[in-house]
Design an enzyme around this catalytic site. Structure first.
Site, PDB file in Angstrom:
ATOM      1  N   ASN A   9     126.349 -12.151  27.804  1.00 29.32           N
ATOM      2  CA  ASN A   9     127.195 -12.818  26.815  1.00 29.32           C
ATOM      3  C   ASN A   9     127.137 -14.316  27.068  1.00 29.32           C
ATOM      4  O   ASN A   9     127.753 -14.808  28.011  1.00 29.32           O
ATOM      5  CB  ASN A   9     128.638 -12.292  26.935  1.00 29.32           C
ATOM      6  CG  ASN A   9     129.602 -13.080  26.072  1.00 29.32           C
ATOM      7  OD1 ASN A   9     129.198 -13.768  25.134  1.00 29.32           O
ATOM      8  ND2 ASN A   9     130.886 -12.983  26.388  1.00 29.32           N
ATOM      9  N   LYS A  11     128.307 -16.737  25.319  1.00 31.32           N
ATOM     10  CA  LYS A  11     129.453 -17.536  24.842  1.00 31.32           C
ATOM     11  C   LYS A  11     128.920 -18.748  24.060  1.00 31.32           C
ATOM     12  O   LYS A  11     127.911 -18.627  23.381  1.00 31.32           O
ATOM     13  CB  LYS A  11     130.352 -17.921  26.019  1.00 31.32           C
ATOM     14  CG  LYS A  11     130.662 -16.704  26.898  1.00 31.32           C
ATOM     15  CD  LYS A  11     131.716 -16.928  27.919  1.00 31.32           C
ATOM     16  CE  LYS A  11     131.942 -15.623  28.690  1.00 31.32           C
ATOM     17  NZ  LYS A  11     133.062 -15.664  29.598  1.00 31.32           N
ATOM     18  N   HIS A  96     136.604  -9.649  22.631  1.00 31.48           N
ATOM     19  CA  HIS A  96     136.490 -10.315  23.929  1.00 31.48           C
ATOM     20  C   HIS A  96     137.801 -11.041  24.233  1.00 31.48           C
ATOM     21  O   HIS A  96     138.458 -11.558  23.322  1.00 31.48           O
ATOM     22  CB  HIS A  96     135.317 -11.304  23.916  1.00 31.48           C
ATOM     23  CG  HIS A  96     135.013 -11.855  25.265  1.00 31.48           C
ATOM     24  ND1 HIS A  96     135.739 -12.874  25.834  1.00 31.48           N
ATOM     25  CD2 HIS A  96     134.080 -11.492  26.186  1.00 31.48           C
ATOM     26  CE1 HIS A  96     135.258 -13.117  27.044  1.00 31.48           C
ATOM     27  NE2 HIS A  96     134.252 -12.289  27.278  1.00 31.48           N
ATOM     28  N   GLU A  98     138.444 -13.859  25.321  1.00 29.40           N
ATOM     29  CA  GLU A  98     138.518 -15.246  24.828  1.00 29.40           C
ATOM     30  C   GLU A  98     138.845 -15.274  23.339  1.00 29.40           C
ATOM     31  O   GLU A  98     139.524 -16.178  22.853  1.00 29.40           O
ATOM     32  CB  GLU A  98     137.196 -15.976  25.131  1.00 29.40           C
ATOM     33  CG  GLU A  98     137.082 -16.289  26.622  1.00 29.40           C
ATOM     34  CD  GLU A  98     135.667 -16.324  27.166  1.00 29.40           C
ATOM     35  OE1 GLU A  98     134.708 -16.416  26.375  1.00 29.40           O
ATOM     36  OE2 GLU A  98     135.530 -16.244  28.407  1.00 29.40           O
ATOM     37  N   GLU A 168     136.972  -5.624  31.120  1.00 31.68           N
ATOM     38  CA  GLU A 168     136.862  -6.975  31.674  1.00 31.68           C
ATOM     39  C   GLU A 168     138.243  -7.496  32.049  1.00 31.68           C
ATOM     40  O   GLU A 168     138.950  -8.056  31.196  1.00 31.68           O
ATOM     41  CB  GLU A 168     136.246  -7.916  30.630  1.00 31.68           C
ATOM     42  CG  GLU A 168     134.844  -7.548  30.232  1.00 31.68           C
ATOM     43  CD  GLU A 168     134.095  -8.771  29.725  1.00 31.68           C
ATOM     44  OE1 GLU A 168     133.060  -9.098  30.316  1.00 31.68           O
ATOM     45  OE2 GLU A 168     134.554  -9.409  28.770  1.00 31.68           O
ATOM     46  N   GLY A 174     134.846 -15.493  34.669  1.00 30.79           N
ATOM     47  CA  GLY A 174     134.524 -16.897  34.923  1.00 30.79           C
ATOM     48  C   GLY A 174     135.232 -17.477  36.138  1.00 30.79           C
ATOM     49  O   GLY A 174     135.244 -18.691  36.333  1.00 30.79           O
ATOM     50  N   SER A 214     132.654 -11.891  36.413  1.00 29.82           N
ATOM     51  CA  SER A 214     131.983 -12.452  37.595  1.00 29.82           C
ATOM     52  C   SER A 214     130.953 -11.496  38.212  1.00 29.82           C
ATOM     53  O   SER A 214     130.821 -11.429  39.437  1.00 29.82           O
ATOM     54  CB  SER A 214     133.008 -12.900  38.640  1.00 29.82           C
ATOM     55  OG  SER A 214     133.830 -13.928  38.098  1.00 29.82           O
TER      56      SER A 214
HETATM   57  P1  PGA Z   1     131.682 -13.956  33.557  1.00 28.01           P
HETATM   58  O1  PGA Z   1     132.077 -13.582  32.047  1.00 28.01           O
HETATM   59  O2  PGA Z   1     130.546 -13.082  33.959  1.00 28.01           O
HETATM   60  O3  PGA Z   1     131.294 -15.426  33.496  1.00 28.01           O
HETATM   61  O4  PGA Z   1     132.896 -13.730  34.401  1.00 28.01           O
HETATM   62  C1  PGA Z   1     132.108 -12.256  31.612  1.00 28.01           C
HETATM   63  C2  PGA Z   1     132.469 -12.178  30.157  1.00 28.01           C
HETATM   64  O5  PGA Z   1     133.305 -12.974  29.705  1.00 28.01           O
HETATM   65  O6  PGA Z   1     131.940 -11.335  29.420  1.00 28.01           O
END
Ligand code: PGA
Length: 252
Positions: A9, A11, A96, A98, A168, A174, A214
């Site tokens: 992903n 983003k 997601h 976000e 998640e 992140g 992560s």
């Molecule tokens: P990350 O993000 O691997 O940077 O923690 C995962 C995601 O948001 O799908």
């Protein structure tokens, strides 16, 4: 047998030129090494078309990061399932954290999007996960249950069986803080139990449930070895071809 799904992903990262360069490098790094794993890239909308072209013949599939539920209309700034299908997307990420956090996406919206995606032959990757406050308050299962049931309302067992769910935990996205293999397995198993309640055990056994938050080459193998973790939704570590390839290789 569930084939693990490793999805990158991106983003709001990567221009068209950066996308094409990434794909060229990834193809070189994988060269058949992706066998036994399904690999998916989720670039921003603007790079989907170029990515589809660059991925042709690679065996790597394409996903969007979001979509609207209508086919067309006066919805300025939105993208429809028809448009994503035309461009060659197989998957679409829905809900997601976000999107939920910054754009007010609700379980009801995720449900409408899931139905629209399925109607147009796109496979939803439905994201669920608790915040740190919710985990500390001991309500992780309640939150996950509301999100899963909300997203899947009205789907029949065959539709549910074809879905991908991504667990998640928001506190792990992140942050460099991964859920332990056992914690992730516990929640993924709980999600499979919920799916069995909703759609029956047979359908639930077919659903691929990813872990995200992560994920890195160093922790991927341990997570993927767990019985209910069927792949990863990778953010930061999917932006560099070598780390993304490392995760793919660790997941076979
Ligand atoms: P990350 O993000 O691997 O940077 O923690 C995962 C995601 O948001 O799908």
């Amino acid at each position: 047998m569930r084939i693990p799904l490793i999805a990158g992903n991106w983003k709001m990262y990567k221009t068209v030129a950066e996308t094409v360069q990434f794909i060229d490098e990834l193809k070189g790094l994988l060269a058949g090494a992706g066998d036994g794993v399904e690999v998916v890239l989720c670039p921003p909308y603007t790079a989907l078309s170029a990515a589809a072209e660059a991925l042709r013949g690679s065996g790597i599939f394409l996903s969007a990061q979001n979509m609207y539920w209508e086919e067309q209309g006066a919805f300025t700034g939105e993208i429809s399932p028809l448009m994503l299908r035309e461009i060659g997307c197989k998957y679409v990420i829905l809900g997601h954290s976000e999107r939920r956090q910054y754009f007010g996406e609700t379980d009801e919206a995720v449900n409408k999007k899931a139905k629209a995606a399925l109607k147009h032959g796109l496979i939803p990757i439905v994201c669920v996960g608790e915040t740190l406050e919710e985990r500390e308050a001991g309500i992780t299962e309640k939150v996950i249950s509301t999100q899963v049931k909300g997203a899947l309302t009205g789907l029949d067992p065959a539709q549910t069986a074809g879905l991908v769910v991504a667990y998640e935990p928001v506190w792990a996205i992140g942050t460099g803080r991964t859920a332990s293999d056992d914690d992730a397995q516990k929640v993924n198993a709980f999600i499979r139990g919920l799916l069995a309640e909703i759609a029956g055990r047979e359908a639930a056994e077919k659903v691929r449930i990813q872990y995200g938050g992560s994920v890195k080459p160093e922790n991927a193998a341990g997570l993927m070895a767990k019985p209910d973790i069927d792949g990863a939704l990778v953010g930061g570590a999917s932006l560099k071809p070598d780390s993304f390839a490392g995760i793919i290789k660790a997941s076979r």
